[in-house]
Design an enzyme around this catalytic site. Structure first.
Site, PDB file in Angstrom:
ATOM      1  N   ASP A  72      -2.533  29.773 -28.374  1.00 30.12           N
ATOM      2  CA  ASP A  72      -2.526  28.417 -27.823  1.00 30.12           C
ATOM      3  C   ASP A  72      -1.674  28.332 -26.569  1.00 30.12           C
ATOM      4  O   ASP A  72      -1.929  27.504 -25.704  1.00 30.12           O
ATOM      5  CB  ASP A  72      -1.989  27.431 -28.866  1.00 30.12           C
ATOM      6  CG  ASP A  72      -3.003  27.200 -29.976  1.00 30.12           C
ATOM      7  OD1 ASP A  72      -4.206  27.191 -29.672  1.00 30.12           O
ATOM      8  OD2 ASP A  72      -2.599  27.060 -31.150  1.00 30.12           O
ATOM      9  N   ASN A  97      -1.055  37.495 -32.294  1.00 25.25           N
ATOM     10  CA  ASN A  97      -1.155  36.999 -33.663  1.00 25.25           C
ATOM     11  C   ASN A  97      -1.809  38.057 -34.539  1.00 25.25           C
ATOM     12  O   ASN A  97      -2.179  39.125 -34.058  1.00 25.25           O
ATOM     13  CB  ASN A  97      -1.930  35.672 -33.698  1.00 25.25           C
ATOM     14  CG  ASN A  97      -3.343  35.844 -33.177  1.00 25.25           C
ATOM     15  OD1 ASN A  97      -4.146  36.540 -33.774  1.00 25.25           O
ATOM     16  ND2 ASN A  97      -3.642  35.228 -32.034  1.00 25.25           N
ATOM     17  N   PRO A 120      -6.086  27.448 -21.743  1.00 24.88           N
ATOM     18  CA  PRO A 120      -7.329  26.672 -21.750  1.00 24.88           C
ATOM     19  C   PRO A 120      -7.992  26.820 -23.114  1.00 24.88           C
ATOM     20  O   PRO A 120      -7.898  27.873 -23.744  1.00 24.88           O
ATOM     21  CB  PRO A 120      -8.176  27.354 -20.668  1.00 24.88           C
ATOM     22  CG  PRO A 120      -7.601  28.736 -20.541  1.00 24.88           C
ATOM     23  CD  PRO A 120      -6.137  28.603 -20.854  1.00 24.88           C
ATOM     24  N   ASP A 121      -8.613  25.744 -23.596  1.00 28.60           N
ATOM     25  CA  ASP A 121      -9.347  25.819 -24.868  1.00 28.60           C
ATOM     26  C   ASP A 121     -10.780  26.250 -24.549  1.00 28.60           C
ATOM     27  O   ASP A 121     -11.572  25.479 -24.019  1.00 28.60           O
ATOM     28  CB  ASP A 121      -9.319  24.464 -25.581  1.00 28.60           C
ATOM     29  CG  ASP A 121      -9.823  24.589 -27.011  1.00 28.60           C
ATOM     30  OD1 ASP A 121     -10.861  25.243 -27.215  1.00 28.60           O
ATOM     31  OD2 ASP A 121      -9.161  24.054 -27.920  1.00 28.60           O
ATOM     32  N   ILE A 122     -11.078  27.499 -24.873  1.00 28.65           N
ATOM     33  CA  ILE A 122     -12.373  28.092 -24.493  1.00 28.65           C
ATOM     34  C   ILE A 122     -13.504  27.379 -25.232  1.00 28.65           C
ATOM     35  O   ILE A 122     -14.514  26.989 -24.646  1.00 28.65           O
ATOM     36  CB  ILE A 122     -12.380  29.605 -24.803  1.00 28.65           C
ATOM     37  CG1 ILE A 122     -11.165  30.266 -24.145  1.00 28.65           C
ATOM     38  CG2 ILE A 122     -13.681  30.255 -24.323  1.00 28.65           C
ATOM     39  CD1 ILE A 122     -10.886  31.675 -24.619  1.00 28.65           C
ATOM     40  N   PHE A 180     -14.189  28.049 -35.102  1.00 29.30           N
ATOM     41  CA  PHE A 180     -13.512  28.377 -36.353  1.00 29.30           C
ATOM     42  C   PHE A 180     -12.260  27.525 -36.456  1.00 29.30           C
ATOM     43  O   PHE A 180     -11.702  27.102 -35.439  1.00 29.30           O
ATOM     44  CB  PHE A 180     -13.119  29.864 -36.379  1.00 29.30           C
ATOM     45  CG  PHE A 180     -14.232  30.743 -36.898  1.00 29.30           C
ATOM     46  CD1 PHE A 180     -15.395  30.903 -36.160  1.00 29.30           C
ATOM     47  CD2 PHE A 180     -14.126  31.376 -38.127  1.00 29.30           C
ATOM     48  CE1 PHE A 180     -16.430  31.689 -36.622  1.00 29.30           C
ATOM     49  CE2 PHE A 180     -15.157  32.161 -38.610  1.00 29.30           C
ATOM     50  CZ  PHE A 180     -16.313  32.321 -37.862  1.00 29.30           C
ATOM     51  N   LYS A 203      10.013  44.590 -16.322  1.00 28.64           N
ATOM     52  CA  LYS A 203      10.520  44.529 -17.696  1.00 28.64           C
ATOM     53  C   LYS A 203      11.857  43.774 -17.711  1.00 28.64           C
ATOM     54  O   LYS A 203      12.755  44.074 -16.925  1.00 28.64           O
ATOM     55  CB  LYS A 203      10.713  45.945 -18.246  1.00 28.64           C
ATOM     56  CG  LYS A 203      11.124  45.927 -19.687  1.00 28.64           C
ATOM     57  CD  LYS A 203      11.348  47.314 -20.246  1.00 28.64           C
ATOM     58  CE  LYS A 203      11.954  47.192 -21.629  1.00 28.64           C
ATOM     59  NZ  LYS A 203      12.583  48.418 -22.065  1.00 28.64           N
TER      60      LYS A 203
END
Ligand code: C5P
Length: 398
Positions: free
Chosen positions: A276, A208, A304-306, A324, A286
């Protein structure tokens, strides 16, 4: 606080010398004793009388002042302090320091001292960017000299850019950090930052646009308040600040592992833009076009959501967990719900719609969401957001 700390303040000859008067006041307010030294050039900008009056102490002015030599030799003067601060540190003074010159009182003190030295550079932007100044600064950093600033902004000479001396409050924070006396001294804070890269195959990844600028600024601001900072960063465009322990990771899974390894901590700030999803069926080789015209299907798995996993850990949970929320719609509603869903104490919410220019930009406009409600902060530089947040964290940890 700086109660009982002794600061030898060398004031160089630059227009920013007027801010050193304010610096003396702020240092004394916090309990420090200030011994001021004026270079000859500095006397063109501030008078010995005003400096002495504000410091409540004698001003040292010239290497060959025999009275001073009798009262207190320059060697003794350079060592009686807990910290030597040079503000403003002009290009010339920094060059002398880097070269080890000792042809006046200030440079002799700087060569003779056995204490740490903190410089607050101040000069014209071209002088700051000149290769000679870059070299001198690098040499001083190698020698263990600390630096506060400079800041970017409009300068007395009418130009714009980096070179403005740091504000007195910022220099006081750097002094406190150098002396281990900041409000976060003895505290450990974990900060996550940057994007994560989730591999598709060995050469491709999902990522991102996070630059890591806000996380790096938060780590620096916490460090400046005296905290021991562990910065766990994905592959960010902005380099990590000096003086913090850096752990570099690529994926969300690695970030979670590094966060767990860095705990325990008094506070944790999750500024990373963690992907996510990762590719569940990432290829070991490759991936190639097979000539069929059919692109491969990427199967995604949730990462996993840290933040949530740390916020919800029982024993060993940091006292303050800050997340955040980067949103593009209904920022406040989403962020308020997110605080509860994730179980964190605070959420720093911001609108990252492309029109705001926040993602990857220098500024941020945030709303701090706590159990008490939402508090909108004016749009400001990411460094200023970081300092304000760090001050709030210091307040919360008490
Ligand atoms: O759910 P969302 O990604 O919007 O949550 C953002 C907050 O959660 C940020 O503080 C981010 O660092 C954190 N987060 C995390 N691990 C994830 C996803 C988000 O720590 N897998």
């Amino acid at each position: 606080m700086l109660d009982g700390r002794r600061i030898l303040l060398i004031i160089g000859g630059g227009i920013a010398a007027y801010k050193s008067l304010e610096l003396i006041r702020r240092l004394r307010e916090r309990g420090a004793a200030v011994s001021p030294v004026l270079t000859r050039a500095a006397e063109q900008f501030v008078t010995p009388l005003s400096v002495s009056a504000l410091a409540g102490a004698k001003v040292y002015r010239d290497l060959f002042d025999l009275t001073d030599e009798a009262e207190m030799g320059h060697i003794q003067l350079s060592r009686a302090a807990d910290l030597v601060v040079v503000a403003p540190a002009t290009a010339d003074l920094m060059a002398k320091m880097a070269g080890g010159h000792a042809d006046d009182l200030a440079s002799t003190l700087l060569l003779a001292t056995d204490k740490r030295v903190l410089v607050a550079p101040a000069m014209n932007v071209r002088m700051w960017e000149h290769p000679a100044t870059r070299r001198n600064l690098a040499r001083l950093a190698e020698d263990g000299v600390l630096a506060a600033g400079p800041n970017a902004g409009e300068m007395a000479c009418g130009e714009f850019g980096p070179g403005r001396m740091a504000e007195p409050a910022e220099i006081v924070s750097a002094v406190e950090a150098a002396l281990g006396a900041g409000p976060l001294a003895g505290r450990h804070v974990v900060v996550t930052s940057g994007p994560t890269h989730e591999p598709i195959d060995p050469v491709r990844y999902i990522a991102n646009r996070s630059s890591g600028a806000q996380g790096a600024a938060i780590a620096a601001a916490l460090r400046d308040l005296g905290a021991r900072v562990s910065l766990i960063t994905g592959p960010a465009a902005v380099p990590p600040p000096p003086g913090v322990a850096v752990v570099r990771v690529e994926t969300a899974a690695e970030m979670l592992e590094a966060v767990r390894a860095a705990l325990p901590a008094d506070a944790a700030v999750f500024a990373a833009a963690v992907a996510d999803w990762r590719v569940a069926n990432a290829a070991g080789e490759k991936m190639k076009k097979d000539g069929s015209g059919r692109p491969p299907a990427l199967e995604l798995a949730e990462n996993p959501d840290i933040l949530a996993s740390v916020a919800r850990m029982g024993a060993g949970r940091p006292r303050l967990v800050v997340g955040f929320a980067a949103e593009t719609t209904d920022v406040l509603a989403h962020a308020t719900a997110k605080r509860l869903r994730k179980g964190c104490d605070w959420i720093v919410a911001n609108d990252v719609s492309p029109a705001t220019g926040i993602m990857g930009g220098a500024e941020n406009a945030v709303t701090l969401i706590t159990a008490e409600g939402a508090e909108g902060w004016p749009r400001m530089g990411k460094d200023a957001v970081a300092r304000q947040l760090a001050a709030r964290i210091a307040g919360a940890l008490g």
